[in-house]
Design a protein around this motif. Structure first.
Motif, PDB file in Angstrom:
ATOM      1  N   GLN A   1      40.442  37.546  44.595  1.00  0.00           N
ATOM      2  CA  GLN A   1      40.680  36.570  45.655  1.00  0.00           C
ATOM      3  C   GLN A   1      42.096  36.658  46.210  1.00  0.00           C
TER       4      GLN A   1
ATOM      5  N   ASN B   1      37.321  28.512  40.385  1.00  0.00           N
ATOM      6  CA  ASN B   1      37.432  28.830  41.804  1.00  0.00           C
ATOM      7  C   ASN B   1      38.279  30.070  42.078  1.00  0.00           C
ATOM      8  N   GLY B   2      38.997  30.557  41.057  1.00  0.00           N
ATOM      9  CA  GLY B   2      39.848  31.722  41.253  1.00  0.00           C
ATOM     10  C   GLY B   2      41.016  31.438  42.173  1.00  0.00           C
TER      11      GLY B   2
ATOM     12  N   PHE C   1      42.688  39.112  39.940  1.00  0.00           N
ATOM     13  CA  PHE C   1      42.034  38.093  40.756  1.00  0.00           C
ATOM     14  C   PHE C   1      41.770  38.704  42.133  1.00  0.00           C
TER      15      PHE C   1
ATOM     16  N   TRP D   1      46.343  31.443  41.178  1.00  0.00           N
ATOM     17  CA  TRP D   1      46.491  32.497  40.180  1.00  0.00           C
ATOM     18  C   TRP D   1      47.949  32.728  39.805  1.00  0.00           C
TER      19      TRP D   1
ATOM     20  N   HIS E   1      38.631  38.682  37.004  1.00  0.00           N
ATOM     21  CA  HIS E   1      38.088  37.334  37.159  1.00  0.00           C
ATOM     22  C   HIS E   1      36.608  37.414  37.508  1.00  0.00           C
TER      23      HIS E   1
ATOM     24  N   ASP F   1      30.283  31.667  41.148  1.00  0.00           N
ATOM     25  CA  ASP F   1      29.761  30.992  42.329  1.00  0.00           C
ATOM     26  C   ASP F   1      30.308  29.565  42.302  1.00  0.00           C
TER      27      ASP F   1
ATOM     28  N   GLN G   1      34.705  35.703  39.237  1.00  0.00           N
ATOM     29  CA  GLN G   1      34.337  35.246  40.572  1.00  0.00           C
ATOM     30  C   GLN G   1      33.049  34.425  40.531  1.00  0.00           C
TER      31      GLN G   1
END
Length: 269
Positions: free
Chosen positions: A168, A148-149, A166, A152, A4, A8, A6
């Motif tokens: 995150q 926004n990740g 991911f 998932w 992903h 901003d 990621q």
């Protein structure tokens, strides 16, 4: 495997003012709703009923209220009832996140009912106008989830060409990009099907019933690839909370569609 990007979460910042990608996807959803709603209002069935562009904008206002209030209450009741029972003031802390589509849908249905009563329009007429305009907004929201990740998918075969890590999630494993599955299914595909279906002459309630049925089926499928909520996991029969909430949607949509097709759907005033 893909990773992903990621992104901003802030798309644009001017001094202290930060514009988030997620906010932009909501703006896109609202704008698309107005454009599509106006196109709907020009179709013979709605033009004959005297629909004007300003009514579509008023309808958006009612819909937004329904989404926010219903979505929050749905999250509270469906996903964390005990937590919010112990911490009732957190119900109002919407900035901490926590919205449920199925709750938002109930909120929107109630908002459409209120709108129909205030404008003296048949409820099914209002619902049929709105239904084909909703999936593009859902697509925009799922795109925001992907940026926004968040939300998932479940673990996937690393050999799957589009499997994605991911970071995150805290685990460096291949996952299904379930946000994109939902973007494609309950967003783009459902929109295309409903838009084409609503072009022909339909009885009151048919398009609204098709939306409930179609969304319920597509969301149920996508949920099979989406990581269930950590605090809930999988429930009875190995289904997620989202899948269980889809089942009554499918049944209700099929019932409305069947009754409407036979001209037996009771009017709602």
């Amino acid at each position: 495997m893909l990773v992903h990007p990621q992104f901003d979460p802030i798309a644009l910042q001017v001094g202290p003012l930060a514009v988030h990608w997620y906010g932009l996807t909501y703006l896109a959803a609202f704008g698309l709703f107005v454009l599509l709603g106006r196109a709907q209002a020009r179709r013979p069935r709605f033009a004959a009923a005297g629909w004007a562009p300003a009514e579509v904008e008023d309808l958006l206002f009612f819909g937004v209220l329904g989404v926010i209030l219903g979505g929050r209450l749905g999250y509270v009741l469906f996903y964390k009832p005990l937590h919010f029972l112990a911490n009732p003031l957190e119900v109002f802390a919407v900035w901490q996140g926590g919205m449920a589509f199925h709750g938002g849908l109930i909120g929107v249905i109630f908002a459409l009912f209120v709108y129909a009563r205030r404008r003296g329009r048949p409820f099914w007429e209002v619902a049929d106008l709105v239904a084909p305009c909703v999936p593009v907004g859902l697509a925009a929201g799922r795109l925001g989830n992907f940026i926004n990740g968040e939300l998932w998918g479940r673990a996937a075969d690393p050999g799957l060409p589009w499997a994605m890590v991911f970071p995150q999630s805290g685990l460096a494993i291949a996952r299904h990009p379930s946000q994109l599955y939902q973007f494609a299914l309950e967003g783009l595909l459902l929109f295309a099907l409903l838009w084409l279906y609503s072009r022909g002459p339909r009885r009151p309630g048919q398009v609204a019933g098709a939306f409930l049925l179609g969304y319920g089926v597509f969301r149920f499928i996508a949920e099979a690839f989406r990581e269930p909520d950590a605090h809930l996991g999988l429930l009875s029969l190995g289904l997620s909370m989202g899948q269980w909430l889809c089942l009554p949607m499918v049944l209700l949509g099929a019932l409305i569609l069947g009754l409407a097709a036979r001209g037996r759907l009771a009017p709602v005033h």
